[in-house]
Design a protein around this motif. Structure first.
Motif, PDB file in Angstrom:
ATOM      1  N   UNK B 260       0.862  -1.174   0.000  1.00 23.71           N
ATOM      2  CA  UNK B 260       0.000   0.000   0.000  1.00 23.71           C
ATOM      3  C   UNK B 260       0.904   1.231   0.000  1.00 23.71           C
ATOM      4  N   UNK B 261       0.512   2.235  -0.732  1.00 22.87           N
ATOM      5  CA  UNK B 261       1.356   3.414  -0.877  1.00 22.87           C
ATOM      6  C   UNK B 261       2.282   3.319  -2.073  1.00 22.87           C
ATOM      7  N   UNK B 262       2.318   2.141  -2.708  1.00 25.43           N
ATOM      8  CA  UNK B 262       3.233   1.928  -3.816  1.00 25.43           C
ATOM      9  C   UNK B 262       2.819   2.642  -5.087  1.00 25.43           C
ATOM     10  N   UNK B 263       1.505   2.614  -5.359  1.00 25.70           N
ATOM     11  CA  UNK B 263       1.043   3.224  -6.603  1.00 25.70           C
ATOM     12  C   UNK B 263       1.234   4.739  -6.586  1.00 25.70           C
ATOM     13  N   UNK B 299      -6.588   9.103  -4.473  1.00 28.56           N
ATOM     14  CA  UNK B 299      -6.777   8.213  -3.326  1.00 28.56           C
ATOM     15  C   UNK B 299      -6.468   6.801  -3.781  1.00 28.56           C
ATOM     16  N   UNK B 300      -5.421   6.229  -3.224  1.00 26.62           N
ATOM     17  CA  UNK B 300      -5.070   4.843  -3.546  1.00 26.62           C
ATOM     18  C   UNK B 300      -5.718   3.944  -2.499  1.00 26.62           C
ATOM     19  N   UNK B 301      -6.608   3.071  -2.934  1.00 25.12           N
ATOM     20  CA  UNK B 301      -7.308   2.202  -1.996  1.00 25.12           C
ATOM     21  C   UNK B 301      -6.927   0.747  -2.237  1.00 25.12           C
ATOM     22  N   UNK B 302      -6.615   0.019  -1.183  1.00 26.99           N
ATOM     23  CA  UNK B 302      -6.481  -1.430  -1.323  1.00 26.99           C
ATOM     24  C   UNK B 302      -7.337  -2.095  -0.263  1.00 26.99           C
TER      25      UNK B 302
END
Ligand SMILES: Nc1ncnc2c1ncn2[C@@H]1O[C@H](COP(=O)(O)OP(=O)(O)O)[C@@H](O)[C@H]1O
Ligand code: SF4
Ligand SMILES: [Mg+2]
Lengths: 143, 429
Positions: B260-263, B299-302
């Protein structure tokens, strides 16, 4: 069958910022279940959130009554806080009596009351110094 | 052998399924399911198909391992003349003592694959295109990433007005799949359908999306293997590999997508946040909808905590895997090779809403039904104990009104009733 109304009551706790907004979130879920369109939901939830926050920061909490009919959503927020001295001034964009503490938390931009007016179809404030404030929000549901 | 095409276009296909024999009918999954998609009926869990988003929370939480992800098996390699493995970036975090991606790629040869094409390459292509798109200023803000299918399904079901915020690009694996297939056709002379493209997946959500694609008509992937299965297959020999047969094309920009946070790492000039864990994503999407987040661009969501390294089909502890990925990203920070594949990266079909079945046919009818639900809820004990088989007293109240439950499903209500009857009998005596 046609004049039915859904009544919901929410309590608002004073000074608890971590819980502020709970009532508007809960109402949003109800409105979604009623299949009310997202843009109408926003017309209710944004003003209600602002008024709810005001109850938390400027008054000592209170309660919210929501009446939903097939035609309208009516939200009444009642507190017995300090009241508003100059309503016309309070309605101006950017006017705020919020303390620095509150501003640190990201509240108190003075846009709450103006946004309630902007997003809702109608609003009404009755206030009495030393007694409290009642904010009413009206939103129509298009057929 | 799981036939690859068995499930294609089965409406409401879900990779997440129940193993009836193992299910004890406890309430663990009920309480954890973010969309309230599970009920216990007749002592067994039942997944409500229209509600399930395949996030895999129930797979993780079930103490009896009764929740499973249906995936394909390695036997399917036989169906093709030439097989390509597409390992997800998170795959590189699964082997604690292996720091050489080339070793991992070579291991695919040993289990029967002819070639490997890395999903990191697809990820990197998306990163580059996302930057270009953000620059145009035409994307609806905040942009929501399109890579996690469980999140897209949540949006389709619960936040339909946020569909237009979704990044209009395919997921990394789909992009990798089309590039890999075309490349193989060129390299080998085999036809498109003689080539098998196998995705090595960290989750059930991806499997479901390959069967029922979101935002495109068909998937370019032929089969999905569970990461767990592949790790188990490789574990006995991977440490002994001496001769390297593949060279990685991964760069740190693609590798970090596993975490998470990678994109958003490459989008540093924009105001981005990353949110992991489906329950956290739920809250943040709620805030996006209410315009409470301020000026956020992306917003990057996983769905999984820690990102795909926390996927329900992974083996390694997600925190260890996360650290491993960071280490590999440092090592492979090369960016020497050009990743200029010609491929269509845009979603080619509109993402549709998938709203839940309406309560009533008109707003007026729905209001009276909701009144009924509220009254019923007030009459229930409000313990939310889930012994009735519904996740909360409110859910039971709604189930009753919808005709899927009865008041006596509540064991406390039932006890009251039994006491009443026994009192009456005593009076008769
Ligand atoms: N419920 C209330 N009770 C007392 N005063 C209020 C209440 N709501 C608003 N006010 C007054 O009106 C002002 C403007 O409100 P608002 O536009 O929401 O701005 P803000 O909350 O950011 O200060 C507040 O600063 C406060 O002085
Ligand atoms: S975060 Fe990654 S592993 Fe988890 S459901 Fe989404 S795509 Fe799958
Ligand atoms: Mg305010």
């Amino acid at each position: 069958m046609d004049n039915n109304t859904l009544n919901i009551r929410y309590e608002v706790v004073a000074k608890d910022f971590s819980r502020a907004g709970e009532a508007s979130s809960a109402l949003k879920k109800v409105l979604r279940k009623l299949n009310i369109s997202p843009d109408i939901i926003r017309k209710v939830s944004i003003p209600m959130y602002e008024a709810e926050i005001n109850m938390v920061i400027h008054a000592n909490g209170g309660y919210i009554d929501v009446d939903i009919t097939p035609e309208t959503i009516h939200v009444v927020l009642t507190d017995n806080g300090p009241g508003i001295a100059d309503l016309e001034l309070a309605m101006q964009e950017g006017y705020s009596t919020a303390t620095d503490n509150v501003r640190e938390l990201g509240f108190g931009a003075g846009m709450g009351l103006p946004n309630i007016k902007k997003y809702s179809d109608d609003m009404k404030i009755t206030t009495q110094l030393g007694k409290g404030t009642t904010v009413e929000i009206f939103v129509n549901i298009p057929a | 052998m799981e036939d690859i095409n068995k499930f294609r276009h089965e409406p409401y296909f879900h990779s997440v399924k129940l193993n009836h024999d193992l299910c004890k009918g406890c309430t663990s999954c009920l309480k954890r399911c973010p969309t309230e998609a599970i009920r216990v009926r007749n002592g067994k869990a039942k997944i409500i198909k229209e509600r399930c988003i395949d996030c895999g929370e129930c797979i993780r939480v079930c103490p009896y391992h009764a929740k499973i992800a249906v995936t394909n098996s390695l036997d399917n390699l036989k169906n093709f003349k030439y097989n390509i493995a597409l390992p997800a970036p998170s795959f590189y975090g699964q082997f604690r003592n292996i720091n050489d991606i080339n070793v991992i790629l070579t291991a695919f040869k040993k289990i029967g694959f002819d070639d490997v094409f890395e999903v990191t390459v697809g990820a990197e292509l998306i990163t580059k295109t996302t930057l270009k798109l953000l620059e145009t200023g035409k994307l609806k803000k905040p942009v929501i990433n399109s890579a996690c299918p469980a999140i897209i399904r949540l949006i389709q079901q619960r936040y339909p007005d946020l569909i237009e915020n979704i990044l209009p690009l395919k997921a990394p694996v789909e992009i990798a799949a089309s590039v890999a297939r075309n490349k193989a056709v060129k390299d080998t002379g085999f036809s498109q359908n003689e080539i098998g493209v196998f995705f090595i997946s960290p989750c059930a959500a991806k499997m479901t999306t390959i069967i029922n694609p979101i935002g495109s008509e068909t998937s370019n992937i032929d089969a999905v293997l569970s990461m767990k299965d592949v790790v188990n297959e490789m574990a006995p020999f991977i440490h002994k590999i001496k001769n390297i047969e593949f060279t990685t094309a991964s760069d740190s920009a693609g590798i970090v997508w596993a975490n998470s946070g990678g994109e958003i790492k490459a989008l540093s000039e924009y105001n981005c946040i990353s949110v992991d864990g489906i329950h956290n994503v739920y809250k943040v999407l709620e805030d996006v909808e209410d315009e409470k987040l301020g000026d956020i661009d992306f917003v990057e969501c996983s769905a999984c905590l820690s990102g795909c390294v926390g996927g329900p089909l992974t083996v390694e502890n997600p925190y260890i895997a996360k650290a491993k990925i960071r280490e590999l990203a440092k090592k492979y920070n090369i960016d020497t090779r050009p990743v200029n594949y010609e491929t269509d990266m845009f979603l080619d079909k509109e993402i549709e809403e998938t709203p839940l079945t309406k309560l009533g046919s008109s707003i007026s009818e729905t209001i009276s039904l909701m009144e009924k639900i509220n009254k019923l809820h007030e009459s229930l004990p409000q313990l939310d104990c889930a012994s009735c088989g519904a996740p909360s007293c409110n859910a039971l109240a709604e189930d009753i009104v919808r005709g899927f439950g009865k008041e006596s499903d509540c064991i406390i209500k039932l006890k009251e009733k039994i006491k009443l009857i026994s009192d009456e009998i005593q009076e008769l005596d």
